[in-house]
Write a protein that holds these residues in place. Structure first.
Motif, PDB file in Angstrom:
ATOM      1  N   ASP A  52     -25.745   1.362  51.065  1.00  0.00           N
ATOM      2  CA  ASP A  52     -25.245   1.148  49.561  1.00  0.00           C
ATOM      3  C   ASP A  52     -26.094   2.479  48.890  1.00  0.00           C
ATOM      4  O   ASP A  52     -27.375   1.974  48.629  1.00  0.00           O
ATOM      5  CB  ASP A  52     -25.317  -0.311  48.985  1.00  0.00           C
ATOM      6  CG  ASP A  52     -24.538  -1.138  49.583  1.00  0.00           C
ATOM      7  OD1 ASP A  52     -23.764  -1.313  49.999  1.00  0.00           O
ATOM      8  OD2 ASP A  52     -24.387  -1.773  48.803  1.00  0.00           O
ATOM      9  N   HIS A  53     -25.772   2.971  47.851  1.00  0.00           N
ATOM     10  CA  HIS A  53     -26.404   4.138  47.103  1.00  0.00           C
ATOM     11  C   HIS A  53     -25.759   3.684  45.414  1.00  0.00           C
ATOM     12  O   HIS A  53     -24.451   3.945  45.540  1.00  0.00           O
ATOM     13  CB  HIS A  53     -25.767   5.613  47.218  1.00  0.00           C
ATOM     14  CG  HIS A  53     -26.678   5.980  48.065  1.00  0.00           C
ATOM     15  ND1 HIS A  53     -28.043   5.244  48.064  1.00  0.00           N
ATOM     16  CD2 HIS A  53     -26.434   6.267  50.010  1.00  0.00           C
ATOM     17  CE1 HIS A  53     -28.736   6.794  49.830  1.00  0.00           C
ATOM     18  NE2 HIS A  53     -27.431   6.350  50.411  1.00  0.00           N
TER      19      HIS A  53
ATOM     20  N   CYS B 167     -28.725   8.533  42.502  1.00  0.00           N
ATOM     21  CA  CYS B 167     -29.428   6.658  43.050  1.00  0.00           C
ATOM     22  C   CYS B 167     -29.935   5.794  41.980  1.00  0.00           C
ATOM     23  O   CYS B 167     -31.168   6.344  42.157  1.00  0.00           O
ATOM     24  CB  CYS B 167     -29.452   7.589  44.878  1.00  0.00           C
ATOM     25  SG  CYS B 167     -29.138   4.884  45.560  1.00  0.00           S
TER      26      CYS B 167
ATOM     27  N   ILE C  20     -31.349   3.224  43.290  1.00  0.00           N
ATOM     28  CA  ILE C  20     -32.134   2.291  43.896  1.00  0.00           C
ATOM     29  C   ILE C  20     -32.981   3.829  44.619  1.00  0.00           C
ATOM     30  O   ILE C  20     -33.649   5.211  44.452  1.00  0.00           O
ATOM     31  CB  ILE C  20     -31.188   2.699  45.736  1.00  0.00           C
ATOM     32  CG1 ILE C  20     -30.718   1.206  46.150  1.00  0.00           C
ATOM     33  CG2 ILE C  20     -32.636   2.585  47.307  1.00  0.00           C
ATOM     34  CD1 ILE C  20     -30.075   1.194  47.203  1.00  0.00           C
TER      35      ILE C  20
ATOM     36  N   MET D 100     -32.554  11.734  46.045  1.00  0.00           N
ATOM     37  CA  MET D 100     -31.231  11.576  45.386  1.00  0.00           C
ATOM     38  C   MET D 100     -30.641  11.809  44.370  1.00  0.00           C
ATOM     39  O   MET D 100     -30.664  10.448  43.654  1.00  0.00           O
ATOM     40  CB  MET D 100     -30.666   9.839  46.165  1.00  0.00           C
ATOM     41  CG  MET D 100     -29.140   9.638  46.585  1.00  0.00           C
ATOM     42  SD  MET D 100     -28.674   8.961  47.122  1.00  0.00           S
ATOM     43  CE  MET D 100     -28.682   9.558  48.840  1.00  0.00           C
TER      44      MET D 100
ATOM     45  N   HIS E 153     -34.114   6.299  46.886  1.00  0.00           N
ATOM     46  CA  HIS E 153     -33.660   7.390  46.893  1.00  0.00           C
ATOM     47  C   HIS E 153     -34.156   7.956  45.785  1.00  0.00           C
ATOM     48  O   HIS E 153     -33.941   8.879  46.489  1.00  0.00           O
ATOM     49  CB  HIS E 153     -32.294   6.600  47.452  1.00  0.00           C
ATOM     50  CG  HIS E 153     -31.751   5.392  47.690  1.00  0.00           C
ATOM     51  ND1 HIS E 153     -30.722   4.752  48.141  1.00  0.00           N
ATOM     52  CD2 HIS E 153     -32.817   4.789  49.605  1.00  0.00           C
ATOM     53  CE1 HIS E 153     -30.788   3.532  49.407  1.00  0.00           C
ATOM     54  NE2 HIS E 153     -32.052   3.819  49.595  1.00  0.00           N
TER      55      HIS E 153
HETATM   56 CU   LIG Z   1     -29.531   4.804  47.292  1.00  0.00          CU
END
Ligand SMILES: [Cu+2]
Length: 462
Positions: free
Chosen positions: A390-391, A444, A446, A454, A449
């Motif tokens: 998941d992102h 993203c 997260i 990202m 990340h």
């Molecule tokens: Cu991510």
């Protein structure tokens, strides 16, 4: 006075700072501080030594002036997630660096038509975001206004629930993530609500309740259920839906918020708010299986204590309502786009930086503008997750609407600012770049990340 008959730990309310006469002025200090998490002593990073940080409660049109001081041993800054305000200067500027020991005054004005809802503030200093949020830095933003004036919503007692995981070493320091978690997103085994382990909240029989949920975790995705209760989704990412939608569970990726209505229509007793197993694509790499955990309990009481405002309320008071609102606020239909763009989220090698979390083949570079848009226009963005995990995709400054997922049109029109894309999923978003020129970011959520690249820079050209 209400009787405190909590099943376990009585819930306490986060401290609030409320704007007065159009101004919210507050001193906010990012600092190391010591807290109790259950029976554990935890050395965290917080705002004003509070966990979560103080709730900043605002009205549309308010001027916000935050005297911010960095007492951490590393640089930091603030992002105002969910607010539609300038992304530049003393506003929601993600490119600022506030070095240790230094101060900065954030000052901005909310638009007079800013929607009411839940947002939050947290650090956004690239490379340190995961570490700082995981250590505790996060605070809620509540915007009062149109949504709160809906009669059934106004009559519903509200609870703010800031969900956040922590991981501690044996001597109470924030645990450094293992190489696996540093790469794929650090998570902790202590699941807190407003900085408490398994707090107990009150429910009143026959009463509609309003839960404001925020996932302030670094990487953990919560899948939430409330035992034996139906949940009615009323707002997503701080924006009203047109009408409540019955849901069996609420999935919240980091950064996402939801307003959920609950009817107090069960037999007296205690009911658990559960964190259900959720595999974001790393379960196979974990040594332990995913488990169900109790986040909080909700216990029926004769007298309701609003732990958010601290007010005692007689449950028999006629102003209280048990009815679910039929309608909430209209969600506008955006005009056709002037352009369609694609954003491909993936893991790989960026040959210049070696980073492995990339958007359209590139890792974040502050000096590069990745996306240029015209202020006042509407665009469709196709977000493609090419990765096996998941992102959650977050855009600053402007909310968007999800038109379709994996080619299926969205069932409900809703505003979002963070959308979780499951492994190999595609989503089509529609966004209007309104009011504020300048550069900001999409990334993203997260946060490990994001720190590993990202993220992209968007320039909104006047
Ligand atoms: Cu991510």
């Amino acid at each position: 006075m209400a009787l405190s008959r909590c099943a376990r730990q009585c819930a306490t309310a986060p401290q609030r700072v409320i704007s007065q006469d159009g101004l919210l002025e507050v001193d906010l200090t990012a600092m190391p501080s010591v807290h109790r998490l259950g029976h554990r002593r935890a050395q965290l990073m917080t705002y004003n030594a509070q966990l979560p940080g103080p709730v900043l409660e605002l009205q549309p049109g308010d001027t916000v002036r935050i005297h911010f001081t960095n007492r951490l041993a590393q640089p930091t800054n603030l992002h105002f997630h969910g607010l539609h305000i300038p992304p530049t200067g003393t506003g929601d500027n993600p490119f600022l660096e506030i070095p240790p020991g230094e101060a900065w005054t954030y000052e901005f004005q909310l638009p007079a038509n800013h929607p009411a809802g839940l947002g939050w503030y947290h650090p956004h200093y690239h490379g340190r975001v995961a570490e700082q949020v995981f250590a505790g830095l996060a605070g809620p933003l509540i915007l009062r206004g149109d949504f709160d004036a809906i009669p059934e919503i106004q009559a519903a007692p509200e609870q703010l629930l800031v969900l956040k995981d922590f991981g501690l070493t044996r001597n109470g320091q924030v645990a450094d993530p293992s190489p696996l978690f540093r790469r794929w997103g650090r998570e902790g085994d202590l699941l807190t609500v407003n900085g408490q382990l398994r707090p107990d909240y009150r429910l009143t029989a026959g009463q509609l309740h309003r839960l404001r949920l925020l996932n302030a975790s670094t990487s953990k995705i919560f899948r939430l259920t409330l035992s034996e209760h139906s949940l009615y989704l009323a707002a997503t990412d701080g924006r009203s839906l047109a009408a409540p939608v019955a849901v069996s569970e609420v999935v919240l990726a980091p950064g996402e918020r939801a307003e959920v209505l609950v009817l107090g229509d069960r037999a007296p007793g205690s009911y658990a708010l559960l964190s259900q197993p959720y595999d974001r694509g790393i379960a196979k790499m974990l040594s332990e299986p995913l488990e169900t955990a109790v986040l909080a309990t909700f216990t029926y009481a004769d007298t309701y204590t609003d732990t958010y405002t601290g007010a005692d309320t007689d449950a028999a008071q006629p102003a209280r309502s048990s009815a679910l609102p039929k309608r909430l606020l209209p969600v506008e239909s955006l005009p056709d786009p002037v352009a369609t763009r694609e954003f491909i989220l993936d893991h790989g090698i960026d040959h210049s930086s070696g980073a492995q979390f990339i958007i359209n083949g590139k890792a974040y570079d502050h000096s590069r503008v990745d996306t240029q848009v015209k202020l006042g226009t509407v665009e469709d963005w196709v977000i493609v997750n090419r990765a096996s995990m998941d992102h959650p995709f977050h855009l600053h400054t402007n909310h968007f609407q999800v038109l379709a997922r994996n080619g299926e049109p969205a069932a409900v029109r809703a505003w979002k600012d963070t959308l979780n894309l499951r492994a190999y999923e595609t989503a089509k978003l529609r966004v209007r770049f309104a009011d504020y020129p300048g550069e900001t970011v999409y990334h993203c959520h997260i946060l490990d990340h994001e720190d590993q690249g990202m993220m992209g820079v968007i320039e909104m050209q006047a």
